[in-house]
Design a protein around this motif. Structure first.
Motif, short mmCIF file in Angstrom:
data_model
loop_
_atom_site.label_atom_id
_atom_site.label_comp_id
_atom_site.label_asym_id
_atom_site.label_seq_id
_atom_site.Cartn_x
_atom_site.Cartn_y
_atom_site.Cartn_z
N SER A 134 1.14 -1.42 0.03
CA SER A 134 0.32 0.31 -0.20
C SER A 134 0.83 1.27 0.06
N ILE A 135 0.74 2.23 -0.65
CA ILE A 135 1.18 3.40 -0.43
C ILE A 135 0.92 4.47 0.49
N VAL A 136 1.79 4.78 1.28
CA VAL A 136 1.33 5.48 2.10
C VAL A 136 1.34 6.72 2.21
N SER A 137 2.44 7.44 1.32
CA SER A 137 1.79 9.15 0.15
C SER A 137 2.57 8.68 -1.07
N GLY A 138 2.27 9.87 -2.11
CA GLY A 138 2.65 10.01 -2.83
C GLY A 138 1.48 8.93 -3.80
N ARG A 139 1.82 8.75 -5.51
CA ARG A 139 0.81 7.81 -6.04
C ARG A 139 2.22 6.42 -6.47
N ASP A 140 0.34 5.56 -7.05
CA ASP A 140 1.56 4.54 -7.62
C ASP A 140 2.03 4.36 -9.26
N ILE A 141 2.85 3.68 -9.26
CA ILE A 141 2.78 3.72 -10.79
C ILE A 141 2.13 3.24 -12.15
N SER A 142 1.92 3.75 -12.70
CA SER A 142 0.68 4.05 -13.69
C SER A 142 0.88 3.27 -15.41
N THR A 143 -0.16 3.30 -15.52
CA THR A 143 0.32 2.97 -16.84
C THR A 143 1.18 3.76 -18.08
N THR A 144 0.90 5.17 -17.53
CA THR A 144 1.45 6.36 -18.37
C THR A 144 3.50 5.89 -18.18
N ASP A 145 3.70 5.63 -16.65
CA ASP A 145 5.14 5.57 -16.52
C ASP A 145 5.56 4.32 -17.06
N CYS A 146 4.24 3.40 -17.41
CA CYS A 146 4.62 2.23 -17.91
C CYS A 146 5.23 2.45 -19.43
N ALA A 147 4.48 2.88 -20.19
CA ALA A 147 4.36 3.24 -21.55
C ALA A 147 5.46 4.21 -22.14
N TYR A 148 5.36 4.87 -21.42
CA TYR A 148 6.67 6.03 -21.52
C TYR A 148 7.79 6.09 -21.04
N ALA A 149 8.37 4.80 -20.29
CA ALA A 149 9.21 4.28 -19.67
C ALA A 149 10.13 5.17 -18.76
N SER A 150 9.12 6.03 -18.29
CA SER A 150 9.52 7.16 -17.22
C SER A 150 10.13 7.20 -15.62
N ARG A 151 11.21 7.34 -15.84
CA ARG A 151 11.86 7.39 -14.37
C ARG A 151 11.97 7.37 -13.41
N VAL A 152 10.75 7.14 -12.92
CA VAL A 152 10.56 7.47 -11.96
C VAL A 152 10.39 6.20 -10.70
N CYS A 153 10.11 5.77 -9.48
CA CYS A 153 10.47 4.66 -8.54
C CYS A 153 9.05 5.22 -7.29
N ILE A 154 9.01 4.00 -6.56
CA ILE A 154 8.41 3.77 -5.55
C ILE A 154 9.15 3.04 -4.73
N ILE A 155 9.37 4.08 -3.40
CA ILE A 155 10.71 3.39 -2.46
C ILE A 155 9.86 2.52 -1.04
N GLY A 156 10.75 1.80 -0.34
CA GLY A 156 10.06 1.18 0.25
C GLY A 156 10.02 1.92 1.94
N GLU A 157 9.97 1.82 3.75
CA GLU A 157 9.92 2.36 4.66
C GLU A 157 11.53 2.36 4.63
N ALA A 158 12.06 1.08 4.71
CA ALA A 158 13.77 1.37 5.15
C ALA A 158 14.33 2.03 4.02
N VAL A 159 14.23 1.93 2.85
CA VAL A 159 15.36 3.08 2.18
C VAL A 159 14.32 4.52 2.50
N ARG A 160 13.44 5.20 2.88
CA ARG A 160 12.90 6.44 2.99
C ARG A 160 13.63 6.45 4.82
N LYS A 161 13.24 5.83 5.79
CA LYS A 161 14.33 5.70 7.23
C LYS A 161 15.82 6.48 6.55
#
Length: 415
Positions: A134-161
């Motif tokens: 589950s996403i606690v802040s921000g947004r999830d990866i979208s179909t547009t991100d995948c279609a255009y190979a956007s350089r975005v990412c979602i990080i886990g709680e350990a990486v955030r800390k």
């Protein structure tokens, strides 16, 4: 026969011999307590394992293989999206990113070294759904991100800390393999936000994989699938296995399996352990029953004159049997109630100690489950109480029958 009067007489007899009655109950107390503690602890560990699997994703199926052609994998994706769309709720690739030549994940001057085992996956817009993230802040990866190979990412709680502490990571950029990626979301922690756990996670759009790694059409691939219902799991597994396993050839491999299979095996093992542990502990219940029979025989000998008087004034044989059966059942039931209390306490202590040890050993692999306490289930408590009452009746039959066979004249002669 007045049953209320019989019960009052039985309870009065128990209260008149408190120490002896308690010692008689002791075997039942220990037996019931041991059965409940062992069985509840084993069932509690099985429940914890089930909850941990569910936290990683319900109705989850893992597909992995090596040696298939690119066209075979495209066919698999079409099968999941089109042919089996009535049974498949969602699916996502889960390819791992490996680049041991780089220093690791970087944010400004801070580095999360490769030695800390950061899990970096390529997934699509369904990745969070199929892995129950589950996403606690921000947004999830979208179909547009995948279609255009956007350089975005979602990080886990350990990486955030590790990188950001109390600061918001949204909109910040981290570097992976020398390339910059914008953080668009943060996953909720499942492992306490600890390093070297499942919370040390980064997910990128799967279309970035060819841009970041040298991959071969024959490289191994992994897909995570979520079935719509539990009943859809096996048909999906059977169809995918029968269709694609032969395509791997003699030099490749392909498997499709669900977490439900592991859960069923774990549940079966837990049931066997519970039966074994309960059976061993039940031996002390039988010993307690023998103790009840022994003390009731002593009671018959001590109360021979009382029995004779009751018979002389009109008590029937069944009245005498009922009196002693009620008394033995009352002793056994009182012991059962105390044993249940002991078992509830024992299961909470023993079970939580075992679970704490298991959770500590598997902290990096299984999600944390909050507020989990081992307590016996109602059927287990009711079953233990009824079994203790039944023991009292069974082992009270012989003394009661012996008392009922006494002749009034002979009983009255007894001093």
């Amino acid at each position: 026969m007045n049953w209320l009067q019989t019960i009052r007489m039985a309870l009065k007899s128990i209260s008149n011999n408190k120490v002896r009655s308690f010692l008689t109950m002791l075997g039942i107390i220990i037996g019931v307590g041991a059965v409940i503690s062992l069985v509840a602890s084993i069932q509690g560990m099985a429940t914890l394992t089930r909850l941990q699997y569910e936290a990683m994703g319900t109705n989850k199926i893992t597909i992995s293989g090596w040696g298939l052609k690119q066209a075979d994998w495209y066919k698999l994706e079409d099968t999941l999206s089109i042919d089996m769309k009535e049974r498949v709720k969602g699916w996502s690739p889960q390819s791992s990113y490996y680049d041991w030549q780089s220093k690791g994940v970087q944010y400004r001057s801070k580095i999360l070294s490769n030695e800390t085992n950061t899990r970096i996956y390529f997934g699509n817009q369904d990745y969070s759904t199929v892995t129950n993230m589950s996403i606690v802040s921000g947004r999830d990866i979208s179909t547009t991100d995948c279609a255009y190979a956007s350089r975005v990412c979602i990080i886990g709680e350990a990486v955030r800390k590790y990188f950001f502490g109390a600061m918001s990571p949204l909109g910040q950029h981290i570097r992976i393999g020398g390339k910059s990626f914008e953080i668009i979301g943060v996953y909720a922690g499942k492992y306490g936000g600890k390093l070297n756990s499942g919370d040390q996670l980064i997910v990128l759009p799967y279309t970035l994989q060819p841009l970041m790694m040298n991959i071969s059409p024959f490289d191994s691939r992994t897909y995570i699938v979520q079935a719509r219902t539990k009943d859809d799991i096996q048909p999906i597994v059977d169809y995918i296995t029968n269709t694609f396993q032969p395509l791997a050839g003699d030099n490749g491999y392909f498997y499709c399996e669900s977490d439900a299979q592991w859960q069923e095996q774990a549940q079966a093992s837990s049931n066997q352990l519970a039966l074994l542990g309960g059976g061993v502990a039940a031996i002390s219940l039988l010993v307690g029953g023998i103790g009840i029979m022994n003390i009731m025989l002593v009671s018959v000998t001590e109360r021979t004159r009382e029995i004779g008087i009751r018979m002389a004034i009109g008590a029937r044989r069944r009245d005498i049997i009922g009196q002693f059966l009620v008394e033995s059942a009352a002793v056994s039931c009182c012991g059962g109630i105390l044993g249940i209390a002991l078992g509830c306490f024992g299961s909470a202590v023993i079970g939580n100690l075992l679970i704490a040890q298991q959770t500590s050993n598997m902290s990096g692999y299984m999600p944390d489950i909050e507020h989990f306490t081992v307590l016996p289930s109602p059927p287990l408590v009711i079953g233990a109480f009824l079994f203790s009452a039944l023991l009292g009746i069974i082992f009270g039959l012989y003394p009661a029958n012996k008392a009922a066979k006494l002749q009034p004249v002979d009983a009255l002669r007894t001093q």
